[in-house]
Design an enzyme around this catalytic site. Structure first.
Site, PDB file in Angstrom:
ATOM      1  N   LYS A 192     -20.268  24.888   1.113  1.00 20.23           N
ATOM      2  CA  LYS A 192     -19.390  26.057   1.242  1.00 20.23           C
ATOM      3  C   LYS A 192     -20.184  27.348   0.991  1.00 20.23           C
ATOM      4  O   LYS A 192     -20.038  28.331   1.715  1.00 20.23           O
ATOM      5  CB  LYS A 192     -18.208  25.922   0.270  1.00 20.23           C
ATOM      6  CG  LYS A 192     -17.247  24.805   0.679  1.00 20.23           C
ATOM      7  CD  LYS A 192     -16.190  24.479  -0.369  1.00 20.23           C
ATOM      8  CE  LYS A 192     -15.374  23.270   0.074  1.00 20.23           C
ATOM      9  NZ  LYS A 192     -14.312  22.878  -0.872  1.00 20.23           N
ATOM     10  N   GLN A 228     -13.170  23.519  -7.067  1.00 22.99           N
ATOM     11  CA  GLN A 228     -13.361  22.235  -6.393  1.00 22.99           C
ATOM     12  C   GLN A 228     -12.622  21.128  -7.145  1.00 22.99           C
ATOM     13  O   GLN A 228     -12.742  21.002  -8.364  1.00 22.99           O
ATOM     14  CB  GLN A 228     -14.867  21.916  -6.292  1.00 22.99           C
ATOM     15  CG  GLN A 228     -15.196  20.715  -5.423  1.00 22.99           C
ATOM     16  CD  GLN A 228     -14.840  20.897  -3.948  1.00 22.99           C
ATOM     17  OE1 GLN A 228     -14.817  22.007  -3.423  1.00 22.99           O
ATOM     18  NE2 GLN A 228     -14.539  19.804  -3.271  1.00 22.99           N
ATOM     19  N   ASP A 285      -7.769  28.188  -0.707  1.00 21.26           N
ATOM     20  CA  ASP A 285      -7.544  26.755  -0.486  1.00 21.26           C
ATOM     21  C   ASP A 285      -6.099  26.490  -0.056  1.00 21.26           C
ATOM     22  O   ASP A 285      -5.777  25.394   0.403  1.00 21.26           O
ATOM     23  CB  ASP A 285      -7.800  25.975  -1.788  1.00 21.26           C
ATOM     24  CG  ASP A 285      -9.171  25.314  -1.812  1.00 21.26           C
ATOM     25  OD1 ASP A 285      -9.655  24.913  -0.734  1.00 21.26           O
ATOM     26  OD2 ASP A 285      -9.736  25.185  -2.913  1.00 21.26           O
TER      27      ASP A 285
HETATM   28  N1  GUN Z   1     -11.558  18.440  -2.933  1.00 20.90           N
HETATM   29  C1  GUN Z   1     -11.423  17.775  -1.763  1.00 20.90           C
HETATM   30  N2  GUN Z   1     -11.053  18.636  -0.778  1.00 20.90           N
HETATM   31  C2  GUN Z   1     -10.962  19.847  -1.346  1.00 20.90           C
HETATM   32  C3  GUN Z   1     -10.625  21.141  -0.832  1.00 20.90           C
HETATM   33  O1  GUN Z   1     -10.315  21.339   0.346  1.00 20.90           O
HETATM   34  N3  GUN Z   1     -10.642  22.153  -1.731  1.00 20.90           N
HETATM   35  C4  GUN Z   1     -10.952  21.955  -3.039  1.00 20.90           C
HETATM   36  N4  GUN Z   1     -10.928  23.017  -3.857  1.00 20.90           N
HETATM   37  N5  GUN Z   1     -11.259  20.772  -3.542  1.00 20.90           N
HETATM   38  C5  GUN Z   1     -11.270  19.730  -2.693  1.00 20.90           C
END
Ligand code: GUN
Length: 291
Positions: free
Chosen positions: A52, A96, A119
């Site tokens: 990311k 995350q 998110d």
């Molecule tokens: N863990 C698995 N997928 C995601 C996501 O799209 N965002 C976040 N913050 N954590 C995740």
């Protein structure tokens, strides 16, 4: 059979964003800034967060990576989120998941300013999404919709079967596919761990979204000829022939399922890159609302 190439579609989205960021910069406007919080040292989570941050660099966004030890208290984490909420330079905050057991996902998600919740996990944004209103849509289902749009997949009136009911993928996916939109306008069935005869539902599907995290769960005998198959699974399985010691496995038995499909996503290179592209789009959107 055609490949829903997520690498290619994500690159196209990043290229568009690059141009838009350059325009902002030329006009002396604010550049998007994403803050990513990683707690602990889970290998997969570390890889995703690094990807990311790298995508931010590529499109010209600012990014801040905040890495805490596994033992950080919930209070300290919430304090940091509140600080980021009030920092005018930060447009997007992502924490995350999964978080260590002593920290409540719910408390953390609810503490993020909904206007910075790139998110799309905050209940306010989930509510907007359910009502079909513009908002931050969770990155993985948003990325899948962008992928279907990029390859002009025909979804109207189709029967979509979503396997998995997580808040991150399955549930929002079912809402987006059933929406009065293009892509969308599907009749949607959600299957989960308590569903009887998943195979019978999958065999009726024009579109299957497999998001349950079980390698090779969707086998060729579960798929109708000509179906579109979207594989969200990315489980790490041991593989001594790989330098990393593992390979990524999707939820779909790709080798045997692919010949039956009209379109299918590979793993890796399908949904994964689209998730990150969708997060970049959400972060850009957040910044645009301030500019
Ligand atoms: N863990 C698995 N997928 C995601 C996501 O799209 N965002 C976040 N913050 N954590 C995740």
């Amino acid at each position: 059979m055609q490949i829903l190439d997520g690498k290619k579609a994500a690159q196209a989205i990043r290229d568009e964003l690059k141009i838009e960021v350059a325009q902002l910069s030329a006009e002396g406007k604010k550049i998007p800034h994403l803050a990513a919080i990683l707690v602990g040292n889970n290998g997969a989570s570390s890889t995703y967060v690094a990807a990311k941050v790298k995508a931010c660099e590529e499109v010209g966004f600012k990014s801040t990576l905040i890495h805490y030890e596994e033992t950080i208290s919930e209070t300290k984490l919430l304090d940091k989120i509140r600080e980021l909420n009030t920092d005018p330079d930060i447009d997007g905050i992502l924490v995350q998941l999964p978080l260590p057991k002593h920290i409540s996902d719910e408390e953390v998600i609810n503490s993020i300013d909904p206007d910075k919740d790139v998110d799309g996990f905050h209940p306010i944004n989930v509510g907007y999404m359910v009502q079909g209103l513009p908002t931050f849509v969770p990155a993985t289902p948003h990325g899948i919709m962008l992928l279907l749009e990029h390859f002009k997949a025909d979804t109207k009136g189709k029967h979509a079967v979503v396997v998995g009911r997580s808040n991150i993928v399955g549930r929002p996916m079912s809402i987006l596919l059933s929406g009065n939109s293009n892509p969308g306008n599907c009749t949607v069935t959600i299957c989960h761990s308590q569903t009887k005869n998943i195979k019978d539902f999958c065999l009726q599907a024009d579109i299957i979204v497999a998001a349950l995290g079980k390698p090779d769960f969707i086998t060729a005998d579960m798929v109708k000829e000509g179906a579109i198959v979207i594989d969200v699974g990315i489980t790490r399985v041991e593989d001594a022939t790989k330098k990393s010691g593992f390979k990524l496995k999707g939820d779909v038995d790709y080798e045997n399922v692919a010949p039956k499909c009209s379109w299918i996503t590979p793993v890796p290179g399908g949904v994964g890159p689209m998730t990150i592209a969708a997060l970049m789009k959400n972060t850009f959107r957040s910044c645009s609302q301030k500019n």
